[in-house]
Motif scaffolding. Structure first.
Motif, PDB file in Angstrom:
ATOM      1  N   LYS A  46       0.824  -1.205   0.000  1.00  0.00           N
ATOM      2  CA  LYS A  46       0.000   0.000   0.000  1.00  0.00           C
ATOM      3  C   LYS A  46       0.860   1.257   0.000  1.00  0.00           C
ATOM      4  CE  LYS A  46      -3.679   2.318   2.592  1.00  0.00           C
ATOM      5  NZ  LYS A  46      -4.561   2.250   3.797  1.00  0.00           N
ATOM      6  N   ALA A  47       1.922   1.254   0.812  1.00  0.00           N
ATOM      7  CA  ALA A  47       2.781   2.437   0.907  1.00  0.00           C
ATOM      8  C   ALA A  47       3.496   2.710  -0.407  1.00  0.00           C
ATOM      9  CB  ALA A  47       3.796   2.241   2.038  1.00  0.00           C
ATOM     10  N   ILE A  48       4.021   1.669  -1.046  1.00  0.00           N
ATOM     11  CA  ILE A  48       4.763   1.853  -2.295  1.00  0.00           C
ATOM     12  C   ILE A  48       3.811   2.209  -3.441  1.00  0.00           C
ATOM     13  CG2 ILE A  48       6.213   0.686  -3.998  1.00  0.00           C
ATOM     14  CD1 ILE A  48       7.436  -0.902  -1.679  1.00  0.00           C
ATOM     15  N   THR A  49       2.633   1.576  -3.462  1.00  0.00           N
ATOM     16  CA  THR A  49       1.647   1.899  -4.500  1.00  0.00           C
ATOM     17  C   THR A  49       1.208   3.362  -4.392  1.00  0.00           C
ATOM     18  OG1 THR A  49       0.832  -0.380  -4.479  1.00  0.00           O
ATOM     19  CG2 THR A  49      -0.605   1.293  -5.433  1.00  0.00           C
ATOM     20  N   THR A  50       0.991   3.829  -3.160  1.00  0.00           N
ATOM     21  CA  THR A  50       0.609   5.233  -2.943  1.00  0.00           C
ATOM     22  C   THR A  50       1.715   6.171  -3.422  1.00  0.00           C
ATOM     23  OG1 THR A  50      -0.736   4.607  -1.030  1.00  0.00           O
ATOM     24  CG2 THR A  50      -0.094   6.918  -1.213  1.00  0.00           C
ATOM     25  N   LEU A  51       2.967   5.796  -3.141  1.00  0.00           N
ATOM     26  CA  LEU A  51       4.111   6.601  -3.591  1.00  0.00           C
ATOM     27  C   LEU A  51       4.145   6.683  -5.116  1.00  0.00           C
ATOM     28  CD1 LEU A  51       6.844   8.054  -3.112  1.00  0.00           C
ATOM     29  CD2 LEU A  51       7.913   5.773  -3.165  1.00  0.00           C
ATOM     30  N   PHE A  52       3.967   5.548  -5.782  1.00  0.00           N
ATOM     31  CA  PHE A  52       4.004   5.530  -7.245  1.00  0.00           C
ATOM     32  C   PHE A  52       2.898   6.403  -7.835  1.00  0.00           C
ATOM     33  CE2 PHE A  52       6.307   1.186  -7.940  1.00  0.00           C
ATOM     34  CZ  PHE A  52       7.458   1.747  -7.402  1.00  0.00           C
ATOM     35  N   ARG A  53       1.719   6.352  -7.214  1.00  0.00           N
ATOM     36  CA  ARG A  53       0.615   7.174  -7.715  1.00  0.00           C
ATOM     37  C   ARG A  53       0.930   8.657  -7.583  1.00  0.00           C
ATOM     38  NH1 ARG A  53      -4.222   3.584  -4.965  1.00  0.00           N
ATOM     39  NH2 ARG A  53      -4.352   1.981  -6.618  1.00  0.00           N
ATOM     40  N   ARG A  54       1.526   9.029  -6.460  1.00  0.00           N
ATOM     41  CA  ARG A  54       1.894  10.436  -6.255  1.00  0.00           C
ATOM     42  C   ARG A  54       2.915  10.879  -7.297  1.00  0.00           C
ATOM     43  NH1 ARG A  54       2.619   9.421  -0.542  1.00  0.00           N
ATOM     44  NH2 ARG A  54       4.853   9.743  -0.919  1.00  0.00           N
ATOM     45  N   LYS A  55       3.804   9.976  -7.658  1.00  0.00           N
ATOM     46  CA  LYS A  55       4.871  10.304  -8.607  1.00  0.00           C
ATOM     47  C   LYS A  55       4.426  10.122 -10.059  1.00  0.00           C
ATOM     48  CE  LYS A  55       8.171  11.097  -5.573  1.00  0.00           C
ATOM     49  NZ  LYS A  55       8.855  12.406  -5.465  1.00  0.00           N
ATOM     50  N   GLY A  56       3.206   9.606 -10.220  1.00  0.00           N
ATOM     51  CA  GLY A  56       2.717   9.381 -11.571  1.00  0.00           C
ATOM     52  C   GLY A  56       3.360   8.201 -12.261  1.00  0.00           C
ATOM     53  N   ILE A  57       3.869   7.276 -11.471  1.00  0.00           N
ATOM     54  CA  ILE A  57       4.530   6.093 -12.022  1.00  0.00           C
ATOM     55  C   ILE A  57       3.509   4.974 -12.164  1.00  0.00           C
ATOM     56  CG2 ILE A  57       6.346   4.374 -11.665  1.00  0.00           C
ATOM     57  CD1 ILE A  57       7.761   6.441  -9.889  1.00  0.00           C
ATOM     58  N   LYS A  58       3.462   4.394 -13.357  1.00  0.00           N
ATOM     59  CA  LYS A  58       2.571   3.274 -13.592  1.00  0.00           C
ATOM     60  C   LYS A  58       3.396   2.010 -13.787  1.00  0.00           C
ATOM     61  CE  LYS A  58      -1.105   5.994 -15.747  1.00  0.00           C
ATOM     62  NZ  LYS A  58      -1.952   6.160 -16.965  1.00  0.00           N
ATOM     63  N   PRO A  59       2.974   0.896 -13.159  1.00  0.00           N
ATOM     64  CA  PRO A  59       3.728  -0.351 -13.347  1.00  0.00           C
ATOM     65  C   PRO A  59       3.702  -0.777 -14.805  1.00  0.00           C
ATOM     66  CG  PRO A  59       1.622  -0.779 -12.259  1.00  0.00           C
ATOM     67  CD  PRO A  59       1.792   0.706 -12.303  1.00  0.00           C
ATOM     68  N   LYS A  60       4.855  -1.281 -15.276  1.00  0.00           N
ATOM     69  CA  LYS A  60       4.941  -1.725 -16.663  1.00  0.00           C
ATOM     70  C   LYS A  60       4.206  -3.042 -16.837  1.00  0.00           C
ATOM     71  CE  LYS A  60       9.432   0.421 -17.549  1.00  0.00           C
ATOM     72  NZ  LYS A  60      10.845   0.164 -17.928  1.00  0.00           N
ATOM     73  N   LYS A  61       3.524  -3.174 -17.979  1.00  0.00           N
ATOM     74  CA  LYS A  61       2.883  -4.438 -18.286  1.00  0.00           C
ATOM     75  C   LYS A  61       3.935  -5.414 -18.793  1.00  0.00           C
ATOM     76  CE  LYS A  61      -1.678  -2.624 -19.474  1.00  0.00           C
ATOM     77  NZ  LYS A  61      -2.716  -2.551 -20.542  1.00  0.00           N
ATOM     78  N   GLU A  62       3.767  -6.669 -18.402  1.00  0.00           N
ATOM     79  CA  GLU A  62       4.706  -7.680 -18.853  1.00  0.00           C
ATOM     80  C   GLU A  62       4.524  -7.904 -20.347  1.00  0.00           C
ATOM     81  OE1 GLU A  62       4.475 -11.238 -16.660  1.00  0.00           O
ATOM     82  OE2 GLU A  62       4.760 -10.289 -14.706  1.00  0.00           O
ATOM     83  N   ALA A  63       5.654  -8.133 -21.003  1.00  0.00           N
ATOM     84  CA  ALA A  63       5.607  -8.374 -22.435  1.00  0.00           C
ATOM     85  C   ALA A  63       4.860  -9.665 -22.728  1.00  0.00           C
ATOM     86  CB  ALA A  63       7.035  -8.461 -22.999  1.00  0.00           C
ATOM     87  N   ALA A  64       4.138  -9.687 -23.868  1.00  0.00           N
ATOM     88  CA  ALA A  64       3.394 -10.894 -24.255  1.00  0.00           C
ATOM     89  C   ALA A  64       4.355 -12.039 -24.492  1.00  0.00           C
ATOM     90  CB  ALA A  64       2.586 -10.615 -25.511  1.00  0.00           C
ATOM     91  N   GLN A  65       3.999 -13.197 -23.998  1.00  0.00           N
ATOM     92  CA  GLN A  65       4.834 -14.383 -24.131  1.00  0.00           C
ATOM     93  C   GLN A  65       4.252 -15.296 -25.202  1.00  0.00           C
ATOM     94  OE1 GLN A  65       7.683 -14.824 -22.403  1.00  0.00           O
ATOM     95  NE2 GLN A  65       7.365 -12.811 -21.486  1.00  0.00           N
ATOM     96  N   PRO A  66       5.113 -15.783 -26.104  1.00  0.00           N
ATOM     97  CA  PRO A  66       4.612 -16.713 -27.136  1.00  0.00           C
ATOM     98  C   PRO A  66       4.211 -18.032 -26.539  1.00  0.00           C
ATOM     99  CG  PRO A  66       7.007 -16.564 -27.225  1.00  0.00           C
ATOM    100  CD  PRO A  66       6.547 -15.515 -26.244  1.00  0.00           C
ATOM    101  N   GLN A  67       3.200 -18.622 -27.108  1.00  0.00           N
ATOM    102  CA  GLN A  67       2.721 -19.921 -26.639  1.00  0.00           C
ATOM    103  C   GLN A  67       2.701 -20.867 -27.832  1.00  0.00           C
ATOM    104  OE1 GLN A  67      -1.371 -20.241 -25.334  1.00  0.00           O
ATOM    105  NE2 GLN A  67      -0.715 -21.138 -23.397  1.00  0.00           N
ATOM    106  N   GLN A  68       2.688 -22.145 -27.566  1.00  0.00           N
ATOM    107  CA  GLN A  68       2.667 -23.111 -28.644  1.00  0.00           C
ATOM    108  C   GLN A  68       1.445 -22.856 -29.540  1.00  0.00           C
ATOM    109  OE1 GLN A  68       2.802 -27.041 -27.046  1.00  0.00           O
ATOM    110  NE2 GLN A  68       4.960 -26.918 -26.510  1.00  0.00           N
ATOM    111  N   GLY A  69       1.639 -23.001 -30.849  1.00  0.00           N
ATOM    112  CA  GLY A  69       0.553 -22.778 -31.798  1.00  0.00           C
ATOM    113  C   GLY A  69       0.513 -21.337 -32.280  1.00  0.00           C
ATOM    114  N   GLY A  70       1.515 -20.530 -31.853  1.00  0.00           N
ATOM    115  CA  GLY A  70       1.608 -19.162 -32.325  1.00  0.00           C
ATOM    116  C   GLY A  70       0.733 -18.187 -31.568  1.00  0.00           C
TER     117      GLY A  70
END
Length: 323
Positions: free
Chosen positions: A295-319
């Motif tokens: 909660k403390a770190i999430t609140t800090l990020f919001r104040r700083k305007g920092i958004k967590p990065k989305k994880e890159a899409a991972q390939p799966q069998q079958g494309g």
């Protein structure tokens, strides 16, 4: 006069609720202690003019590096050791009064680091009954107390087993059962999880917490595990025979620099917040639990305007892609 609810005749399904009372159950008043290494050498002082009160119904952790005096202090709480100066009182009884030694040991039970050193019988239920038989408790009452103690620590189904076939955590719970069968008001545990694996540590800590929270038994836990201390009501930190911190876990573990100075670690959450504070970020310094930290770190990020990065899409069998 208080008796743990689990030891009072009642319905097995009855809800047990104990209200804590914060009277001073044990008082160590300006105590000193030293020991002799070899004949002709000066005695080694462990502590001098140490004063600590243990409150009734409280779960207190005592922390300190090796040689800080914490285990020696623990042995003063039920007259295994006597101070060379000052006084220790257990429920008003002077531990130096030899005629009251039996009463003191009835009030305060002790559990040590190695459960194998406390187990004396070849069958679990016989081991738990050992102390009761020695003080002349009638057989019918012994049976009731042993069964209740085994149920309270969660190993009733192992009562016919040989202790040497149990896990380390189960053995330690047998040792605890042998103590609570004597119906003490307080249990002192001297690093009871030091020789256990993570599962055994968890089992023993759950048992200790149950005895304190549900039955109101006063607990003094000597430990070097910060996560165990964080689960207590109060934390006392000792260094070189002196108390350097004495407060709630949140307050104590906010003193990260001081704890590291005396060779102690802190919970990972406290360490992480400390690193943020060192970099100049504005965060509360008394964060202890994982949820509070998130909660403390999430609140800090919001104040700083920092958004967590989305994880890159991972390939799966079958494309196909997964995110």
């Amino acid at each position: 006069r208080y008796q743990p609810a689990g030891w009072i005749a009642s319905s097995a399904n009855q809800k047990k609720v104990v209200t804590k009372r914060m009277n001073d159950f044990i008082q160590a008043q300006s105590i000193s202690f030293s020991y002799h290494v070899e004949e002709g050498q000066a005695p080694v002082n462990v502590f001098e003019n140490l004063s600590v009160d243990i409150h009734q119904g409280e779960m207190t952790a005592v922390l300190g590096h090796n040689g800080s005096g914490k285990s020696t202090f623990a042995k003063h709480l039920n007259a295994i050791l006597l101070p060379s100066g000052g006084k220790v009182y257990v429920d008003g009884i002077d531990t130096a009064d030899e005629e009251r030694l039996y009463d003191i040991r009835q009030e305060v039970g002790m559990v040590f680091q190695n459960p194998d050193n406390q187990i004396v019988a070849t069958v679990v239920e016989e081991d738990v009954a050992f102390g009761l038989e020695n003080i002349g408790v009638p057989p019918k009452e012994i049976r009731e107390r042993v069964d209740r103690a085994l149920m309270d620590v969660g190993i009733y189904e192992y009562k016919k087993h040989a202790p040497h076939r149990l896990s380390g955590g189960q053995k330690q719970r047998v040792a605890i059962a042998g103590i609570i069968a004597m119906r003490p008001k307080c249990i002192v545990l001297d690093e009871p999880t030091a020789m256990l694996d993570p599962r055994g540590r968890r089992e023993v800590m759950e048992t200790i917490q149950k005895l304190n929270r549900e039955y109101g038994i006063t607990v003094v836990l000597i430990t070097h595990y910060m996560d165990e201390a964080a689960q207590c009501d109060r934390v006392i930190v000792m260094d070189s025979g002196k108390v350097i911190l004495d407060d709630t876990p949140k307050k104590v573990f906010s003193h990260v620099r001081e704890l590291k100075t005396v060779g102690l670690d802190v919970p990972q959450t406290s360490e992480l917040i400390y690193e943020f504070l060192k970099e100049g970020y504005n965060l509360p310094n008394d964060v202890l639990t994982e949820d509070e930290c998130i909660k403390a770190i999430t609140t800090l990020f919001r104040r700083k305007g920092i958004k967590p990065k989305k994880e890159a899409a991972q390939p799966q069998q079958g494309g196909q892609q997964i995110v």
